[in-house]
Design a protein around this motif. Structure first.
Motif, PDB file in Angstrom:
ATOM      1  N   GLY A 105     -14.905  11.484  15.132  1.00 39.79           N
ATOM      2  CA  GLY A 105     -15.837  10.397  14.885  1.00 39.79           C
ATOM      3  C   GLY A 105     -15.501   9.516  13.708  1.00 39.79           C
ATOM      4  N   GLY A 106     -14.649  10.017  12.803  1.00 33.24           N
ATOM      5  CA  GLY A 106     -14.436   9.234  11.596  1.00 33.24           C
ATOM      6  C   GLY A 106     -13.042   9.212  11.034  1.00 33.24           C
ATOM      7  N   GLY A 107     -12.194  10.188  11.415  1.00 32.16           N
ATOM      8  CA  GLY A 107     -10.888  10.250  10.783  1.00 32.16           C
ATOM      9  C   GLY A 107      -9.702  10.039  11.697  1.00 32.16           C
ATOM     10  N   LEU A 108      -9.855  10.365  12.968  1.00 28.65           N
ATOM     11  CA  LEU A 108      -8.699  10.369  13.851  1.00 28.65           C
ATOM     12  C   LEU A 108      -8.064   8.994  13.989  1.00 28.65           C
ATOM     13  CD1 LEU A 108      -7.002  12.214  15.593  1.00 28.65           C
ATOM     14  CD2 LEU A 108      -8.517  11.723  17.518  1.00 28.65           C
ATOM     15  N   GLY A 109      -8.877   7.958  14.078  1.00 30.78           N
ATOM     16  CA  GLY A 109      -8.338   6.620  14.274  1.00 30.78           C
ATOM     17  C   GLY A 109      -7.954   5.906  13.004  1.00 30.78           C
ATOM     18  N   ARG A 110      -8.086   6.557  11.862  1.00 33.63           N
ATOM     19  CA  ARG A 110      -7.783   5.919  10.587  1.00 33.63           C
ATOM     20  C   ARG A 110      -6.316   6.121  10.225  1.00 33.63           C
ATOM     21  NH1 ARG A 110     -11.854   2.394   9.343  1.00 33.63           N
ATOM     22  NH2 ARG A 110     -13.797   3.317  10.050  1.00 33.63           N
ATOM     23  N   PRO A 111      -5.515   5.077  10.202  1.00 34.91           N
ATOM     24  CA  PRO A 111      -4.136   5.239   9.749  1.00 34.91           C
ATOM     25  C   PRO A 111      -4.102   5.546   8.260  1.00 34.91           C
ATOM     26  CG  PRO A 111      -4.617   2.917  10.082  1.00 34.91           C
ATOM     27  CD  PRO A 111      -5.818   3.682  10.574  1.00 34.91           C
ATOM     28  N   VAL A 112      -3.277   6.497   7.870  1.00 32.23           N
ATOM     29  CA  VAL A 112      -3.136   6.823   6.453  1.00 32.23           C
ATOM     30  C   VAL A 112      -1.739   6.394   6.007  1.00 32.23           C
ATOM     31  CG1 VAL A 112      -4.778   8.710   6.536  1.00 32.23           C
ATOM     32  CG2 VAL A 112      -2.373   9.176   6.983  1.00 32.23           C
ATOM     33  N   PRO A 113      -1.594   5.955   4.761  1.00 33.26           N
ATOM     34  CA  PRO A 113      -0.291   5.476   4.302  1.00 33.26           C
ATOM     35  C   PRO A 113       0.729   6.602   4.246  1.00 33.26           C
ATOM     36  CG  PRO A 113      -1.836   5.629   2.477  1.00 33.26           C
ATOM     37  CD  PRO A 113      -2.623   5.868   3.715  1.00 33.26           C
ATOM     38  N   VAL A 114       1.944   6.302   4.646  1.00 33.03           N
ATOM     39  CA  VAL A 114       3.017   7.291   4.585  1.00 33.03           C
ATOM     40  C   VAL A 114       3.687   7.198   3.220  1.00 33.03           C
ATOM     41  CG1 VAL A 114       3.375   7.209   7.067  1.00 33.03           C
ATOM     42  CG2 VAL A 114       4.726   5.724   5.579  1.00 33.03           C
ATOM     43  N   PRO A 115       4.236   8.295   2.734  1.00 36.49           N
ATOM     44  CA  PRO A 115       4.905   8.246   1.433  1.00 36.49           C
ATOM     45  C   PRO A 115       6.215   7.475   1.519  1.00 36.49           C
ATOM     46  CG  PRO A 115       5.174  10.404   2.428  1.00 36.49           C
ATOM     47  CD  PRO A 115       4.238   9.645   3.315  1.00 36.49           C
ATOM     48  N   GLU A 116       6.674   6.975   0.386  1.00 33.25           N
ATOM     49  CA  GLU A 116       7.929   6.244   0.363  1.00 33.25           C
ATOM     50  C   GLU A 116       9.115   7.154   0.621  1.00 33.25           C
ATOM     51  OE1 GLU A 116       8.196   4.165  -3.298  1.00 33.25           O
ATOM     52  OE2 GLU A 116       6.475   2.849  -2.886  1.00 33.25           O
ATOM     53  N   ARG A 117       8.964   8.417   0.282  1.00 36.46           N
ATOM     54  CA  ARG A 117      10.035   9.380   0.507  1.00 36.46           C
ATOM     55  C   ARG A 117       9.422  10.736   0.828  1.00 36.46           C
ATOM     56  NH1 ARG A 117      13.005  10.542  -5.089  1.00 36.46           N
ATOM     57  NH2 ARG A 117      13.725  12.301  -3.843  1.00 36.46           N
ATOM     58  N   TRP A 118      10.244  11.591   1.431  1.00 32.35           N
ATOM     59  CA  TRP A 118       9.781  12.950   1.709  1.00 32.35           C
ATOM     60  C   TRP A 118      10.813  13.951   1.198  1.00 32.35           C
ATOM     61  CZ3 TRP A 118       5.134  14.578   2.993  1.00 32.35           C
ATOM     62  CH2 TRP A 118       4.984  15.950   3.226  1.00 32.35           C
ATOM     63  N   PRO A 119      10.350  14.999   0.459  1.00 34.72           N
ATOM     64  CA  PRO A 119       8.955  15.207   0.091  1.00 34.72           C
ATOM     65  C   PRO A 119       8.463  14.175  -0.910  1.00 34.72           C
ATOM     66  CG  PRO A 119      10.358  16.779  -1.034  1.00 34.72           C
ATOM     67  CD  PRO A 119      11.228  16.051  -0.065  1.00 34.72           C
ATOM     68  N   PRO A 120       7.170  13.913  -0.941  1.00 35.00           N
ATOM     69  CA  PRO A 120       6.654  12.898  -1.857  1.00 35.00           C
ATOM     70  C   PRO A 120       6.876  13.307  -3.307  1.00 35.00           C
ATOM     71  CG  PRO A 120       4.860  14.124  -0.850  1.00 35.00           C
ATOM     72  CD  PRO A 120       6.100  14.540  -0.144  1.00 35.00           C
ATOM     73  N   THR A 121       7.108  12.331  -4.145  1.00 36.78           N
ATOM     74  CA  THR A 121       7.302  12.616  -5.560  1.00 36.78           C
ATOM     75  C   THR A 121       6.013  13.169  -6.142  1.00 36.78           C
ATOM     76  OG1 THR A 121       8.872  10.798  -5.714  1.00 36.78           O
ATOM     77  CG2 THR A 121       7.949  11.622  -7.782  1.00 36.78           C
ATOM     78  N   PRO A 122       6.065  14.338  -6.783  1.00 38.65           N
ATOM     79  CA  PRO A 122       4.828  14.904  -7.342  1.00 38.65           C
ATOM     80  C   PRO A 122       4.206  13.966  -8.370  1.00 38.65           C
ATOM     81  CG  PRO A 122       6.605  16.528  -7.349  1.00 38.65           C
ATOM     82  CD  PRO A 122       7.228  15.203  -7.014  1.00 38.65           C
ATOM     83  N   ALA A 123       2.906  13.858  -8.315  1.00 36.07           N
ATOM     84  CA  ALA A 123       2.198  13.033  -9.284  1.00 36.07           C
ATOM     85  C   ALA A 123       2.258  13.693 -10.650  1.00 36.07           C
ATOM     86  CB  ALA A 123       0.743  12.838  -8.861  1.00 36.07           C
ATOM     87  N   ARG A 124       2.195  12.884 -11.661  1.00 37.15           N
ATOM     88  CA  ARG A 124       2.189  13.395 -13.018  1.00 37.15           C
ATOM     89  C   ARG A 124       0.997  14.331 -13.204  1.00 37.15           C
ATOM     90  NH1 ARG A 124       1.809   9.438 -18.268  1.00 37.15           N
ATOM     91  NH2 ARG A 124       2.003  11.028 -19.901  1.00 37.15           N
ATOM     92  N   GLY A 125       1.276  15.550 -13.693  1.00 44.78           N
ATOM     93  CA  GLY A 125       0.215  16.527 -13.855  1.00 44.78           C
ATOM     94  C   GLY A 125      -0.065  17.321 -12.595  1.00 44.78           C
ATOM     95  N   GLY A 126       0.629  17.015 -11.488  1.00 45.49           N
ATOM     96  CA  GLY A 126       0.463  17.777 -10.263  1.00 45.49           C
ATOM     97  C   GLY A 126      -0.667  17.332  -9.375  1.00 45.49           C
ATOM     98  N   LEU A 127      -1.408  16.299  -9.781  1.00 51.69           N
ATOM     99  CA  LEU A 127      -2.534  15.827  -8.988  1.00 51.69           C
ATOM    100  C   LEU A 127      -2.210  14.510  -8.309  1.00 51.69           C
ATOM    101  CD1 LEU A 127      -5.607  16.550 -11.269  1.00 51.69           C
ATOM    102  CD2 LEU A 127      -4.802  17.846  -9.314  1.00 51.69           C
ATOM    103  N   PRO A 128      -2.701  14.324  -7.086  1.00 48.24           N
ATOM    104  CA  PRO A 128      -2.461  13.063  -6.393  1.00 48.24           C
ATOM    105  C   PRO A 128      -3.397  11.977  -6.881  1.00 48.24           C
ATOM    106  CG  PRO A 128      -3.826  14.456  -5.041  1.00 48.24           C
ATOM    107  CD  PRO A 128      -3.507  15.261  -6.287  1.00 48.24           C
ATOM    108  N   ALA A 129      -2.982  10.738  -6.724  1.00 52.47           N
ATOM    109  CA  ALA A 129      -3.871   9.605  -6.980  1.00 52.47           C
ATOM    110  C   ALA A 129      -4.571   9.249  -5.675  1.00 52.47           C
ATOM    111  CB  ALA A 129      -3.068   8.415  -7.493  1.00 52.47           C
ATOM    112  N   LEU A 130      -5.896   9.264  -5.680  1.00 52.14           N
ATOM    113  CA  LEU A 130      -6.638   8.882  -4.488  1.00 52.14           C
ATOM    114  C   LEU A 130      -6.572   7.375  -4.324  1.00 52.14           C
ATOM    115  CD1 LEU A 130      -7.711  11.802  -4.963  1.00 52.14           C
ATOM    116  CD2 LEU A 130      -9.882  11.026  -4.028  1.00 52.14           C
ATOM    117  N   ARG A 131      -6.108   6.937  -3.169  1.00 55.09           N
ATOM    118  CA  ARG A 131      -5.925   5.516  -2.890  1.00 55.09           C
ATOM    119  C   ARG A 131      -6.887   5.056  -1.801  1.00 55.09           C
ATOM    120  NH1 ARG A 131      -2.690   4.057  -7.138  1.00 55.09           N
ATOM    121  NH2 ARG A 131      -0.831   5.374  -7.256  1.00 55.09           N
ATOM    122  N   PRO A 132      -7.384   3.813  -1.885  1.00 51.85           N
ATOM    123  CA  PRO A 132      -8.266   3.316  -0.825  1.00 51.85           C
ATOM    124  C   PRO A 132      -7.485   3.081   0.469  1.00 51.85           C
ATOM    125  CG  PRO A 132      -7.762   1.572  -2.395  1.00 51.85           C
ATOM    126  CD  PRO A 132      -7.192   2.835  -2.968  1.00 51.85           C
TER     127      PRO A 132
END
Length: 225
Positions: free
Chosen positions: A135-162
């Motif tokens: 009902g709410g998530g399946l049709g929502r495209p999510v951004p793909v990372p620029e590389r894989w594996p994604p570069t770890p965020a500073r401090g180990g936490l991801p930045a939540l993006r709109p």
């Protein structure tokens, strides 16, 4: 948003529910037994029994669990153990064309984790929107990372993006536990992230876990320092 997660050799559902009540007590100062877990008609979990309980989300299965608690708005969390899956076939059915094309360029051995990195975000988004995956998530495209594996965020936490097509929803994912699990987060409001977790037979205890904090100057989420 406070996120608790862990792996367990026991019942992941019970571990998640126990951590949820302890986490609510940690955030509010109320005793854990002051809360009770209920569900809205659409299936969204909610806490009752105490004044101003936090928004909550739960995920569990395959020996791993995660809970999210938010004080600024609805939240979503999803966790998956990385395992062999028919990533390309599932991507062709469930992902948008751009994401499926990106996944096809990932090294074959890494595709299961990469697929789950996208899929768990869809799950978390559906939970944050209160409508579930279909009902709410399946049709929502999510951004793909620029590389894989994604570069770890500073401090180990991801930045939540709109989300590009829904700027009222923020999401992110990370590889946890040395890449053995994928953890996705979503929020219906700009927020910082506090992640607490460890793996092992005992799971996680909010009183004795790794702690990392984020800051969000100017109302925009960013990774922890």
């Amino acid at each position: 948003m406070t996120v608790l997660w862990g792996s367990t050799a026991g019942d992941a559902r019970t571990a998640a529910h126990t951590a949820l009540l302890r986490g609510a007590a940690l955030l509010t100062g109320e005793p854990a037994d002051a809360f009770r877990l209920t569900y809205e008609p659409g299936g969204r979990p909610r806490l009752a029994g105490a004044a101003a309980p936090p928004h909550v989300s739960i995920s569990h299965g395959r020996g791993v669990w995660a809970v999210a608690l938010g004080t600024t708005g609805p939240v979503g969390v999803d966790v998956e153990a990385v395992r062999p899956v028919p990533a390309l076939r599932m991507a062709g059915r469930w992902l948008d064309a751009a994401a499926a094309d990106w996944l096809a360029r990932v090294q074959p051995a890494a595709r299961p984790a990469a697929f789950l990195w996208l899929w768990t975000q869809k799950e978390a988004i559906g939970k944050a929107r209160g409508r579930g995956l279909r009902g709410g998530g399946l049709g929502r495209p999510v951004p793909v990372p620029e590389r894989w594996p994604p570069t770890p965020a500073r401090g180990g936490l991801p930045a939540l993006r709109p989300l590009a097509d829904d700027p009222g929803i923020f999401c992110a994912a990370l590889l946890a536990d040395s890449g053995r699990h994928v953890l996705a987060l979503a929020s219906a409001a700009p927020t910082t992230v506090e992640l607490r977790g460890r793996s092992g037979p005992g799971g996680a205890d909010p009183a004795d876990l790794r702690r990392a904090r984020g800051q969000a100057p100017e109302g925009r989420p960013r990774h922890a320092r």
